[in-house]
Design an enzyme around this catalytic site. Sequence first.
Site, PDB file in Angstrom:
ATOM      1  N   HIS A  70      29.559 -33.997 115.309  1.00 63.64           N
ATOM      2  CA  HIS A  70      29.556 -32.851 116.223  1.00 63.64           C
ATOM      3  C   HIS A  70      28.878 -31.626 115.613  1.00 63.64           C
ATOM      4  CE1 HIS A  70      33.300 -35.274 116.763  1.00 63.64           C
ATOM      5  NE2 HIS A  70      32.844 -35.322 117.992  1.00 63.64           N
ATOM      6  N   HIS A 120      35.821 -27.000 121.458  1.00 65.85           N
ATOM      7  CA  HIS A 120      35.233 -28.226 120.909  1.00 65.85           C
ATOM      8  C   HIS A 120      34.332 -27.895 119.717  1.00 65.85           C
ATOM      9  CE1 HIS A 120      33.002 -32.013 120.659  1.00 65.85           C
ATOM     10  NE2 HIS A 120      33.946 -32.552 121.405  1.00 65.85           N
ATOM     11  N   GLU A 122      31.634 -29.233 118.594  1.00 70.47           N
ATOM     12  CA  GLU A 122      30.199 -29.231 118.913  1.00 70.47           C
ATOM     13  C   GLU A 122      29.781 -27.895 119.510  1.00 70.47           C
ATOM     14  OE1 GLU A 122      27.321 -30.850 122.412  1.00 70.47           O
ATOM     15  OE2 GLU A 122      28.781 -32.302 121.668  1.00 70.47           O
ATOM     16  N   SER A 213      38.824 -37.219 122.256  1.00 67.87           N
ATOM     17  CA  SER A 213      37.380 -37.391 122.442  1.00 67.87           C
ATOM     18  C   SER A 213      36.950 -36.850 123.799  1.00 67.87           C
ATOM     19  CB  SER A 213      37.014 -38.876 122.334  1.00 67.87           C
ATOM     20  OG  SER A 213      35.732 -39.131 122.870  1.00 67.87           O
ATOM     21  N   SER A 214      36.029 -35.888 123.792  1.00 67.99           N
ATOM     22  CA  SER A 214      35.567 -35.282 125.039  1.00 67.99           C
ATOM     23  C   SER A 214      34.911 -36.299 125.959  1.00 67.99           C
ATOM     24  CB  SER A 214      34.577 -34.151 124.731  1.00 67.99           C
ATOM     25  OG  SER A 214      34.035 -33.620 125.919  1.00 67.99           O
TER      26      SER A 214
END
Length: 273
Positions: A70, A120, A122, A213-214
């Site tokens: 990420h 998140h 990322e 987990s997205s």
Amino acid sequence: MKVKFAKKYGFCFGVKRAIRIAERNQHATTFGPLIHNSREIERLQKDFDVSLSRSLEEAQKFKSVIVRTHGITKDDLQVLKEHHTHIIDATCPFVTKPQQIVEKMSQEGYQIIIFGDNSHPEVKGVASYGDDVAIIANIDELKHLTLKKKVALVSQTTKQPEHFGKIAALLVSLVNECRIFNTICSATFENQFAVDELSREADIMVIVGGKNSSNTKQLFKIAKEYCTDSYLIEDENEIDNTWFVGKELCGITAGASTPDWIISRVQEKIEQI
């Protein structure tokens, strides 16, 4: 129980690449979870002595640090460089792309809008490459933003293309100059399209992947739209036989961080029901 897999599922290019990097760098540590799958993280630690550091201070104790798929923030990366750490970059190239776009557009004076989840890793990493950055989770949040004349739009790689398209269309109507960059990963799009298709056919859907987990959560959300009996599990131990009473066809898909060995165990258990 009859089982049918989505046409596209499981490990994506970026995750496969990161796993190979980790396996080649035994005794290193990852700064943050390499991928969002706790079972695979445990396997890497057990078989390759690749540990997990959850803080910058912890990571600095190691000679070699693997950057998670990420990515990390620009500041954290600079600290590791100044500490003379051997940095092994496992950032997914599809994540590096929006980092580069945000940095370039910021240098050219654009306000940056990121469609994504602000918590998140990322998104935090991508945002760190810009100066004037706003993160929105949906189209309603865009409507309440104070926009500049020049705006650039990027997306978290795991978001739904349909939602990104609506945000882009509205943004174009609101500003004088708009640069739109579709930074959604192609594997994400393919997996989402495949689960959409399968969930219309199956009596029950099982989505396998990390609950943090997205991309896996997006698959679950899509499946639930068309198949109300949809379940998100991390491995075969979470399967409940009562889910399958009166069902004939079970559809299976898996998140981009879900290894084949977990998927196979899930398949075997369901087929025995």
